[in-house]
Design a protein around this motif. Structure first.
Motif, PDB file in Angstrom:
ATOM      1  N   VAL A 142      49.055  50.094  54.186  1.00  0.00           N
ATOM      2  CA  VAL A 142      50.050  49.401  53.365  1.00  0.00           C
ATOM      3  C   VAL A 142      49.333  48.602  52.276  1.00  0.00           C
ATOM      4  O   VAL A 142      48.147  48.284  52.406  1.00  0.00           O
ATOM      5  CB  VAL A 142      50.924  48.462  54.229  1.00  0.00           C
ATOM      6  N   PRO A 143      50.031  48.263  51.195  1.00  0.00           N
ATOM      7  CA  PRO A 143      49.401  47.468  50.129  1.00  0.00           C
ATOM      8  C   PRO A 143      48.996  46.083  50.620  1.00  0.00           C
ATOM      9  O   PRO A 143      49.640  45.497  51.492  1.00  0.00           O
ATOM     10  CB  PRO A 143      50.515  47.374  49.075  1.00  0.00           C
ATOM     11  N   MET A 144      47.917  45.571  50.034  1.00  0.00           N
ATOM     12  CA  MET A 144      47.507  44.194  50.260  1.00  0.00           C
ATOM     13  C   MET A 144      47.452  43.475  48.920  1.00  0.00           C
ATOM     14  O   MET A 144      47.052  44.059  47.907  1.00  0.00           O
ATOM     15  CB  MET A 144      46.142  44.134  50.953  1.00  0.00           C
ATOM     16  N   ILE A 145      47.870  42.225  48.906  1.00  0.00           N
ATOM     17  CA  ILE A 145      47.919  41.436  47.682  1.00  0.00           C
ATOM     18  C   ILE A 145      46.776  40.442  47.693  1.00  0.00           C
ATOM     19  O   ILE A 145      46.696  39.579  48.567  1.00  0.00           O
ATOM     20  CB  ILE A 145      49.265  40.697  47.542  1.00  0.00           C
ATOM     21  N   SER A 146      45.886  40.556  46.722  1.00  0.00           N
ATOM     22  CA  SER A 146      44.702  39.700  46.640  1.00  0.00           C
ATOM     23  C   SER A 146      45.032  38.371  45.978  1.00  0.00           C
ATOM     24  O   SER A 146      45.646  38.328  44.908  1.00  0.00           O
ATOM     25  CB  SER A 146      43.609  40.404  45.831  1.00  0.00           C
ATOM     26  N   ILE A 147      44.584  37.283  46.581  1.00  0.00           N
ATOM     27  CA  ILE A 147      44.785  35.961  45.986  1.00  0.00           C
ATOM     28  C   ILE A 147      43.936  35.803  44.729  1.00  0.00           C
ATOM     29  O   ILE A 147      44.325  35.105  43.792  1.00  0.00           O
ATOM     30  CB  ILE A 147      44.461  34.859  47.021  1.00  0.00           C
ATOM     31  N   VAL A 148      42.786  36.472  44.702  1.00  0.00           N
ATOM     32  CA  VAL A 148      41.909  36.399  43.526  1.00  0.00           C
ATOM     33  C   VAL A 148      42.541  37.135  42.356  1.00  0.00           C
ATOM     34  O   VAL A 148      42.612  36.607  41.232  1.00  0.00           O
ATOM     35  CB  VAL A 148      40.523  36.985  43.850  1.00  0.00           C
ATOM     36  N   GLU A 149      43.009  38.349  42.598  1.00  0.00           N
ATOM     37  CA  GLU A 149      43.640  39.131  41.530  1.00  0.00           C
ATOM     38  C   GLU A 149      44.893  38.436  41.009  1.00  0.00           C
ATOM     39  O   GLU A 149      45.161  38.432  39.802  1.00  0.00           O
ATOM     40  CB  GLU A 149      43.969  40.525  42.046  1.00  0.00           C
ATOM     41  N   ALA A 150      45.659  37.845  41.923  1.00  0.00           N
ATOM     42  CA  ALA A 150      46.876  37.140  41.509  1.00  0.00           C
ATOM     43  C   ALA A 150      46.539  35.929  40.635  1.00  0.00           C
ATOM     44  O   ALA A 150      47.224  35.659  39.640  1.00  0.00           O
ATOM     45  CB  ALA A 150      47.662  36.687  42.743  1.00  0.00           C
ATOM     46  N   THR A 151      45.477  35.217  40.986  1.00  0.00           N
ATOM     47  CA  THR A 151      45.081  34.035  40.211  1.00  0.00           C
ATOM     48  C   THR A 151      44.547  34.445  38.849  1.00  0.00           C
ATOM     49  O   THR A 151      44.816  33.775  37.834  1.00  0.00           O
ATOM     50  CB  THR A 151      44.025  33.231  40.981  1.00  0.00           C
ATOM     51  N   LEU A 152      43.802  35.525  38.790  1.00  0.00           N
ATOM     52  CA  LEU A 152      43.313  36.025  37.498  1.00  0.00           C
ATOM     53  C   LEU A 152      44.481  36.419  36.602  1.00  0.00           C
ATOM     54  O   LEU A 152      44.470  36.130  35.393  1.00  0.00           O
ATOM     55  CB  LEU A 152      42.380  37.216  37.727  1.00  0.00           C
ATOM     56  N   ASP A 153      45.486  37.066  37.160  1.00  0.00           N
ATOM     57  CA  ASP A 153      46.680  37.417  36.376  1.00  0.00           C
ATOM     58  C   ASP A 153      47.319  36.168  35.774  1.00  0.00           C
ATOM     59  O   ASP A 153      47.727  36.166  34.602  1.00  0.00           O
ATOM     60  CB  ASP A 153      47.708  38.138  37.255  1.00  0.00           C
ATOM     61  N   GLN A 154      47.395  35.104  36.570  1.00  0.00           N
ATOM     62  CA  GLN A 154      47.993  33.862  36.085  1.00  0.00           C
ATOM     63  C   GLN A 154      47.147  33.241  34.983  1.00  0.00           C
ATOM     64  O   GLN A 154      47.682  32.739  33.984  1.00  0.00           O
ATOM     65  CB  GLN A 154      48.156  32.874  37.241  1.00  0.00           C
TER      66      GLN A 154
END
Length: 232
Positions: free
Chosen positions: A100-112
């Motif tokens: 299943v997909p996993m959501i990275s906290i690092v990738e999410a923060t970079l997007d922000q």
């Protein structure tokens, strides 16, 4: 509607924050207080995480966190998150252990950071997060500068996180230490953003403490969870 799986306990205080924040954001999206999301939480031992990293046993760390993610997938989670920054040191390896997909906290923060147009950011967190590259490198690759405190300051902040915040203890004198170190970084490095790279840090630092953008990784991560929950 998709069901979220949370690898929690890393530490317990932030897991509670994830749970409450997810409910709040879910109800806001549903525009109703008379509904609740159905989520799975697998609470594991944060002290095992610290031991594996301290002993450079990253394969064991990946197996430990990955096993927790697999259990969530087995019981029906449609996607999984790890509710802490530090274990993301092995996120890529953990991601490979589930289907299943996993959501990275690092990738999410970079997007922000991209959305806000930030280019020079300070990073606070455990010493593992500040001294390793797993959080910094994606930002550097995106042509952003990441600044961390000195080694002595990293150790001091780490101990305050582990001894106090991880146990739900918030002291005014500890906040003053965080502010002193952080404000010095902001002034010397001309930062335009600050990453709270530990999910306990919002307990002691908030937007009213700074004049620059504050990236609360917990809040950012939960918002991505909500998007995934309501995605097709």
């Amino acid at each position: 509607m998709k069901q979220a799986g949370i690898v929690g306990g890393l530490g317990p205080e932030s897991t509670v924050d994830y749970y409450q924040s997810f409910i709040q954001k879910y109800q806001q999206r549903m525009n109703s207080k008379q509904t609740l999301p159905e989520i799975f939480i697998n609470s594991i031992n944060m002290y095992n995480i610290f031991q594996y990293i301290s002993e450079d046993r990253l394969d064991d760390l990946a197996d430990y966190v990955g096993g927790a993610a697999q259990q969530l997938e087995t019981i029906g989670a449609d996607f999984v998150i790890v509710a802490a920054n530090t274990p993301h040191i092995v996120f890529d390896e953990v991601r490979k252990k589930v289907n299943v997909p996993m959501i990275s906290i690092v990738e999410a923060t970079l997007d922000q950071a991209d959305e806000l147009g930030l280019e020079r950011l300070g990073l606070l967190g455990t010493k593992f997060t500040m001294e390793h590259d797993f959080f910094k490198q994606p930002f550097v690759s995106a042509n952003k500068k990441i600044v961390v405190p000195s080694e002595d300051e990293q150790q001091l902040l780490h101990q305050k996180i582990v001894d106090e915040l991880e146990n739900g203890i918030v002291k005014e004198e500890t906040k003053e230490i965080f502010l002193r170190i952080t404000n010095q970084m902001i002034e010397e490095e001309q930062l335009d953003g600050l990453i709270l790279g530990c999910t306990e840090l919002p307990m002691i630092l908030g937007v009213d403490d700074f004049e620059i953008a504050l990236l609360n990784t917990t809040d950012i991560h939960v918002s991505k969870m909500i998007d995934a929950t309501f995605s097709d």
